[in-house]
Design a protein around this motif. Sequence first.
Motif, PDB file in Angstrom:
ATOM      1  N   ALA A  73       0.824  -1.214   0.000  1.00 37.24           N
ATOM      2  CA  ALA A  73       0.000   0.000   0.000  1.00 37.24           C
ATOM      3  C   ALA A  73       0.860   1.267   0.000  1.00 37.24           C
ATOM      4  N   SER A  74       1.977   1.238   0.720  1.00 39.53           N
ATOM      5  CA  SER A  74       2.848   2.421   0.772  1.00 39.53           C
ATOM      6  C   SER A  74       3.439   2.707  -0.602  1.00 39.53           C
ATOM      7  N   ALA A  75       3.829   1.654  -1.298  1.00 36.39           N
ATOM      8  CA  ALA A  75       4.469   1.828  -2.602  1.00 36.39           C
ATOM      9  C   ALA A  75       3.471   2.334  -3.655  1.00 36.39           C
ATOM     10  N   LEU A  76       2.188   1.999  -3.468  1.00 38.17           N
ATOM     11  CA  LEU A  76       1.191   2.300  -4.502  1.00 38.17           C
ATOM     12  C   LEU A  76       0.190   3.371  -4.063  1.00 38.17           C
ATOM     13  N   ASP A  77       0.606   4.273  -3.191  1.00 39.31           N
ATOM     14  CA  ASP A  77      -0.241   5.396  -2.767  1.00 39.31           C
ATOM     15  C   ASP A  77      -1.590   4.934  -2.215  1.00 39.31           C
ATOM     16  N   GLY A  78      -1.568   3.833  -1.463  1.00 41.33           N
ATOM     17  CA  GLY A  78      -2.816   3.277  -0.948  1.00 41.33           C
ATOM     18  C   GLY A  78      -3.457   4.123   0.139  1.00 41.33           C
ATOM     19  N   THR A  79      -4.793   4.084   0.158  1.00 41.75           N
ATOM     20  CA  THR A  79      -5.549   4.702   1.251  1.00 41.75           C
ATOM     21  C   THR A  79      -6.509   3.645   1.800  1.00 41.75           C
ATOM     22  N   VAL A  80      -6.792   3.742   3.096  1.00 44.69           N
ATOM     23  CA  VAL A  80      -7.717   2.769   3.676  1.00 44.69           C
ATOM     24  C   VAL A  80      -9.002   3.466   4.112  1.00 44.69           C
ATOM     25  N   THR A  81     -10.105   2.728   3.979  1.00 47.22           N
ATOM     26  CA  THR A  81     -11.404   3.209   4.453  1.00 47.22           C
ATOM     27  C   THR A  81     -11.768   2.447   5.717  1.00 47.22           C
ATOM     28  N   VAL A  82     -12.165   3.205   6.730  1.00 52.27           N
ATOM     29  CA  VAL A  82     -12.479   2.607   8.030  1.00 52.27           C
ATOM     30  C   VAL A  82     -13.933   2.900   8.378  1.00 52.27           C
ATOM     31  N   TRP A  83     -14.635   1.870   8.843  1.00 52.96           N
ATOM     32  CA  TRP A  83     -16.000   2.038   9.347  1.00 52.96           C
ATOM     33  C   TRP A  83     -15.931   2.324  10.855  1.00 52.96           C
ATOM     34  N   SER A  84     -16.635   3.371  11.277  1.00 60.75           N
ATOM     35  CA  SER A  84     -16.691   3.684  12.714  1.00 60.75           C
ATOM     36  C   SER A  84     -17.995   3.170  13.311  1.00 60.75           C
ATOM     37  N   ALA A  85     -17.971   3.019  14.631  1.00 61.52           N
ATOM     38  CA  ALA A  85     -19.142   2.493  15.328  1.00 61.52           C
ATOM     39  C   ALA A  85     -20.368   3.395  15.177  1.00 61.52           C
ATOM     40  N   ASP A  86     -20.164   4.714  14.963  1.00 62.01           N
ATOM     41  CA  ASP A  86     -21.308   5.637  14.853  1.00 62.01           C
ATOM     42  C   ASP A  86     -21.923   5.645  13.450  1.00 62.01           C
ATOM     43  N   GLY A  87     -21.444   4.761  12.569  1.00 57.52           N
ATOM     44  CA  GLY A  87     -22.029   4.664  11.227  1.00 57.52           C
ATOM     45  C   GLY A  87     -21.313   5.505  10.182  1.00 57.52           C
ATOM     46  N   SER A  88     -20.327   6.302  10.612  1.00 55.89           N
ATOM     47  CA  SER A  88     -19.585   7.114   9.643  1.00 55.89           C
ATOM     48  C   SER A  88     -18.365   6.334   9.126  1.00 55.89           C
ATOM     49  N   ASP A  89     -17.761   6.870   8.061  1.00 58.43           N
ATOM     50  CA  ASP A  89     -16.531   6.283   7.496  1.00 58.43           C
ATOM     51  C   ASP A  89     -15.435   7.338   7.540  1.00 58.43           C
ATOM     52  N   TYR A  90     -14.207   6.925   7.555  1.00 52.68           N
ATOM     53  CA  TYR A  90     -13.116   7.867   7.285  1.00 52.68           C
ATOM     54  C   TYR A  90     -12.047   7.183   6.424  1.00 52.68           C
ATOM     55  N   VAL A  91     -11.315   8.037   5.702  1.00 57.09           N
ATOM     56  CA  VAL A  91     -10.313   7.541   4.746  1.00 57.09           C
ATOM     57  C   VAL A  91      -8.951   8.100   5.155  1.00 57.09           C
ATOM     58  N   VAL A  92      -7.931   7.244   5.210  1.00 56.93           N
ATOM     59  CA  VAL A  92      -6.591   7.677   5.642  1.00 56.93           C
ATOM     60  C   VAL A  92      -5.541   7.083   4.698  1.00 56.93           C
ATOM     61  N   PRO A  93      -4.548   7.895   4.274  1.00 51.54           N
ATOM     62  CA  PRO A  93      -3.420   7.308   3.552  1.00 51.54           C
ATOM     63  C   PRO A  93      -2.703   6.314   4.459  1.00 51.54           C
ATOM     64  N   ILE A  94      -2.176   5.252   3.867  1.00 49.47           N
ATOM     65  CA  ILE A  94      -1.559   4.202   4.690  1.00 49.47           C
ATOM     66  C   ILE A  94      -0.420   4.757   5.547  1.00 49.47           C
ATOM     67  N   GLY A  95       0.299   5.748   5.033  1.00 51.60           N
ATOM     68  CA  GLY A  95       1.425   6.315   5.783  1.00 51.60           C
ATOM     69  C   GLY A  95       0.973   7.036   7.044  1.00 51.60           C
ATOM     70  N   GLU A  96      -0.280   7.471   7.078  1.00 55.90           N
ATOM     71  CA  GLU A  96      -0.806   8.110   8.293  1.00 55.90           C
ATOM     72  C   GLU A  96      -1.562   7.108   9.162  1.00 55.90           C
ATOM     73  N   PHE A  97      -2.002   6.006   8.548  1.00 51.29           N
ATOM     74  CA  PHE A  97      -2.738   4.985   9.312  1.00 51.29           C
ATOM     75  C   PHE A  97      -1.816   4.309  10.323  1.00 51.29           C
ATOM     76  N   VAL A  98      -0.628   3.907   9.851  1.00 50.91           N
ATOM     77  CA  VAL A  98       0.332   3.238  10.750  1.00 50.91           C
ATOM     78  C   VAL A  98       1.118   4.311  11.485  1.00 50.91           C
ATOM     79  N   THR A  99       1.111   4.234  12.819  1.00 48.00           N
ATOM     80  CA  THR A  99       1.775   5.272  13.606  1.00 48.00           C
ATOM     81  C   THR A  99       3.044   4.777  14.292  1.00 48.00           C
ATOM     82  N   GLY A 100       3.262   3.467  14.305  1.00 50.97           N
ATOM     83  CA  GLY A 100       4.459   2.915  14.946  1.00 50.97           C
ATOM     84  C   GLY A 100       4.421   1.406  14.854  1.00 50.97           C
ATOM     85  N   ALA A 101       5.384   0.742  15.518  1.00 47.97           N
ATOM     86  CA  ALA A 101       5.428  -0.723  15.467  1.00 47.97           C
ATOM     87  C   ALA A 101       4.222  -1.285  16.222  1.00 47.97           C
ATOM     88  N   GLY A 102       3.255  -1.809  15.482  1.00 45.15           N
ATOM     89  CA  GLY A 102       2.062  -2.392  16.097  1.00 45.15           C
ATOM     90  C   GLY A 102       1.035  -1.371  16.533  1.00 45.15           C
TER      91      GLY A 102
END
Length: 275
Positions: free
Chosen positions: A130-159
């Motif tokens: 995903a990092s190599a190919l400009d990937g973004t992830v879509t996340v479903w939240s418990a309140d019914g909304s969605d959010y989209v984050v680039p993979i480089g911002e999704f991962v914040t550290g080891a684990g």
Amino acid sequence: MDLNTVEAVHIPTRRDEVWPVGPSDAILAGGTWLFSEPQPQVSRLIDITRLGWPPITFSDDGMEIAATCSLAEIGSLTNTLPSDRPDWPAAPLFGQCCAALLASFKILGSATVGGNICLSFPAGAMISLASALDGTVTVWSADGSDYVVPIGEFVTGAGSNVLRSGDVLRSLWLPAHALRSPTAFRKLAPSPLGRSGVVVVGRRDEDDGQFVLSVTAATVRPHVFRFPLPPTAGEIRTALAAIAETEFTRDAHGDPDWRRAVTLTLAEQIRRELT
Ligand SMILES: Cc1cc2nc3c(=O)[nH]c(=O)nc-3n(C[C@H](O)[C@H](O)[C@H](O)COP(=O)(O)OP(=O)(O)OC[C@H]3O[C@@H](n4cnc5c(N)ncnc54)[C@H](O)[C@@H]3O)c2cc1C
């Protein structure tokens, strides 16, 4: 292994059936990690594999990969894309990234793209992809909304990552402009079948000529460098020197100084291959 604290397994078939998700609940995808070690805090599993998500959806703008898509399915794109989408030369990267994960064919058939990303290990092979190919992830939240984050911002550290309690990763999006790019891949591990110590991927964007270099596994989170034109060896060296010492992974699979040195060597190989 048996998870002997688990008292119930919930299998939603629609989005509104996923929640509530409590502190002793765990989202279950392929289960290859979840069942690989004790989970004493877990009393209920929420199996998301029956939500009916199509594994891979193609469009002219790119591809959407469901979180529940298996690594085997995504790895097979290396064989099918050259005939199905000959305009997407990034095809080899799918198989290369899947092979970067130490796994038997049984694990590859069960482990999911979403599970790999949500674990957010430095050696997360789908994070490399995903990092190599400009990937973004879509996340479903418990309140019914969605959010989209680039993979480089999704991962914040080891684990660690940005997921909040109850969030469910729905999909990974890879844009067509990245898939239209020729790529070069390098992986090193201290032992031939070992977990990745360093993964470096280069990409020449065919649309705007950018040279994109991504570093994963060597670092606790993805580092992506963009050059408007193919860089010189000195520019690569300067860019990589900006990665702080604390950003390099330190574990049984390699010390930070080894990872830094090898990252530079592999990045230079990639620069030559793509220019
Ligand atoms: C021998 C062995 C070697 C391994 N080698 C590697 C390796 O080299 N690199 C690596 O990265 N991993 C490795 N793993 C860990 C794991 O197998 C993989 O990361 C795999 O891709 C996880 O996917 P899964 O679907 O099986 O996840 P699961 O085990 O089902 O889940 C993993 C975690 O992610 C959460 N989760 C899963 N899907 C979602 C979702 N959609 N939304 C929110 N949370 C979710 C789960 O609650 C759980 O906490 C290894 C495991 C074993 C046993």
